[in-house]
Scaffold this active site. Structure first.
Site, PDB file in Angstrom:
ATOM      1  N   LEU A 240       0.826  -1.208   0.000  1.00  0.00           N
ATOM      2  CA  LEU A 240       0.000   0.000   0.000  1.00  0.00           C
ATOM      3  C   LEU A 240       0.855   1.251   0.000  1.00  0.00           C
ATOM      4  CD1 LEU A 240      -3.002  -0.235   2.499  1.00  0.00           C
ATOM      5  CD2 LEU A 240      -3.040  -0.087   0.029  1.00  0.00           C
ATOM      6  N   SER A 241       2.192   1.060   0.104  1.00  0.00           N
ATOM      7  CA  SER A 241       3.033   2.227   0.358  1.00  0.00           C
ATOM      8  C   SER A 241       2.793   3.367  -0.633  1.00  0.00           C
ATOM      9  CB  SER A 241       4.502   1.822   0.398  1.00  0.00           C
ATOM     10  OG  SER A 241       4.810   1.116  -0.769  1.00  0.00           O
ATOM     11  N   LYS A 242       2.606   3.028  -1.896  1.00  0.00           N
ATOM     12  CA  LYS A 242       2.419   4.102  -2.871  1.00  0.00           C
ATOM     13  C   LYS A 242       1.025   4.704  -2.812  1.00  0.00           C
ATOM     14  CE  LYS A 242       5.973   3.116  -6.198  1.00  0.00           C
ATOM     15  NZ  LYS A 242       6.142   1.636  -5.990  1.00  0.00           N
ATOM     16  N   ARG A 243       0.075   3.874  -2.344  1.00  0.00           N
ATOM     17  CA  ARG A 243      -1.315   4.347  -2.347  1.00  0.00           C
ATOM     18  C   ARG A 243      -1.712   5.047  -1.053  1.00  0.00           C
ATOM     19  NH1 ARG A 243      -4.858  -0.282  -3.088  1.00  0.00           N
ATOM     20  NH2 ARG A 243      -6.381   1.237  -2.439  1.00  0.00           N
ATOM     21  N   LEU A 244      -0.834   4.978  -0.032  1.00  0.00           N
ATOM     22  CA  LEU A 244      -1.227   5.540   1.261  1.00  0.00           C
ATOM     23  C   LEU A 244      -1.585   7.016   1.144  1.00  0.00           C
ATOM     24  CD1 LEU A 244       1.069   3.740   3.838  1.00  0.00           C
ATOM     25  CD2 LEU A 244      -1.409   3.584   3.623  1.00  0.00           C
TER      26      LEU A 244
END
Ligand code: GLU
Length: 440
Positions: A240-244
């Protein structure tokens, strides 16, 4: 007494991952009547922004996660300097001068030789004259904490027994060359001096915890109980790191997600207990048990927030949403029947607007070609206005007698003709609200 803290860095908006940390720390403090501190980790003067401090407070307030005390690391720099002096006096602190490129090269060499990329402590053997020369050439060095090379162990509230070999960890840099105190030192000093008893944070901090335990011990503080929750992933297990960034609390709020829906999900997701809607904070507090959480990555699906939000809204009396209903321009005498009619047919409060538009303006009728004659006949039989709760049954009864239609074949074309939709509220509740037909 239990003291916990939520310690965001004000370098961005808080998101769903931070929320888990905030919520768990909040619930632990409240469960025991303890203290919940909001600590702003703002030792980085370049990246820390006042607008994010305000946004963090606003988001936590929206969620109902009220803090007892706020602390700012930028106001405590003298405390950190004192701790640094103490570590220096103890011989646990040393200056190192490698450039990032040199460190990178060392790491690559170690990896090539199949060794873990741990800082080789070359700086420890520098003489004073060598240090002076390096300082003159490169400016002040960084300050590293000298780890005792032993196993660091703790019983983690979520991960269980943890044992980390300090020899596999680089001596952490606690102060940068430009004098900026880094999080690891500031956090330890704060946790110790503020009497923090329990620290819950993400499992990306496990190695930090190992080094922090040694620093706390060196400074003579009490080691808090630690628990590290697993990282959140998307529904397919993807990172999820990019979508956080798009899962910030303010985005979710703008999409109409209700705080209790969000909190109910996050207080249970990744635990052995089922997710269920809690409408009161007290229920959330009573029902929370950190030992029920597991170490495996936790799948988060934004879509799960909407049924919980809908369910929550269904539980609300008009009083709780009166502002929103008033803002639509619903006349005071219709507010209650309108809310009771609409609340079972919305996902978020944003959907109220559509139902009110239908009541106020009517809808473009949806009429199948084969029903045209039938609907025209039925329309000519509409009871006298104004409509009331019995208008629907009176009308459909008359139409049934006149046409012989019954069941779905009777009701559906009439619903579609009046609402333009196949699904929606109870027609008996909707009819008295139809302003256009009523001619107000
Ligand atoms: N400011 C740190 C972070 O946001 C705090 C970590 C901690 O809870 O100690 O990662």
């Amino acid at each position: 007494m239990t003291t916990t803290r939520f310690a965001p860095s004000p370098t961005g908006y808080i998101h769903i991952g931070n929320l888990r940390t905030a919520l768990m720390n909040f619930l632990i403090a409240r469960q025991s009547g303890g203290e919940f501190i909001l600590r702003i980790d703002d030792t980085d003067p370049v990246r820390s922004k006042e607008e994010y401090v305000e946004a963090i407070k606003e988001d936590l307030t929206w969620l109902g996660l009220h803090w007892d005390r706020i602390e700012r690391q930028s106001l405590r720099l003298d405390r950190y300097a004192e701790a640094a002096d103490k570590l220096r006096d103890m011989g646990r602190f040393y200056e190192a001068f490698e450039t990032p490129t040199e460190l990178d090269l060392k790491r690559k060499k170690q990896l090539n030789m199949g060794k873990p990329p741990v800082y080789d402590r070359a700086a420890l053997s520098l003489s004073d004259a060598e240090k002076d020369a390096l300082r003159a050439e490169r400016g002040d060095g960084v300050w590293r904490f000298k780890l005792d090379q032993e196993r660091i162990e703790w019983k983690d509230g979520i991960l269980g027994d943890i044992s980390i070999d300090a020899a596999s960890v680089s001596d952490p840099v606690l102060i940068r060359g430009d004098g900026q105190v880094l999080y690891t030192l500031a956090s330890v000093v704060d946790d110790t001096e503020m009497g923090v008893t329990n620290v819950v944070r993400g499992s990306d901090h496990v190695t930090n915890t190992a080094t922090q335990i040694q620093i706390i011990n060196a400074l003579g503080g009490n080691v808090p109980e630690f628990a590290h929750h697993s990282l959140l992933t998307g529904p397919q297990g993807e990172s999820l790191s990019k979508r956080l960034g798009t899962l910030s609390l303010r985005d979710l709020r703008a999409k109409g997600v209700e705080p209790m829906a969000l909190l109910s999900l996050m207080a249970r997701l990744g635990s052995a207990d089922p997710v269920e809607l809690q409408t009161q904070m007290a229920q959330l507090i009573d029902g929370f048990d950190i030992s029920r959480f597991g170490a495996a990555p936790t799948k988060f699906d934004e879509a799960d927030l909407y049924p919980l939000t809908a369910h929550y809204l269904q539980s609300l009396p008009l009083e709780a949403v009166r502002d929103r209903v008033d803002a639509l321009g619903v006349p005071a005498d219709l507010a209650e029947p309108f809310w009771l009619m609409a609340r079972d047919n919305i996902t978020t409060l944003e959907d109220l607007g559509g139902w009110w538009a239908l009541c106020r303006d009517g809808a473009e009728p949806l009429i199948a070609p084969e029903d045209e004659e039938f609907v025209a006949q039925a329309m000519s039989m509409l009871p006298a206005m104004p409509f009331d709760e019995s208008s629907w049954s009176t009308w459909t009864g008359t139409v049934k007698d006149a046409t012989g239609r019954k069941g779905k074949g009777l009701f559906m074309p009439l619903r579609k003709a009046l609402t333009g939709q196949e699904r929606g509220p109870e027609m008996a509740a909707l009819m008295p609200l139809l302003q256009v037909v009523r001619g107000r």
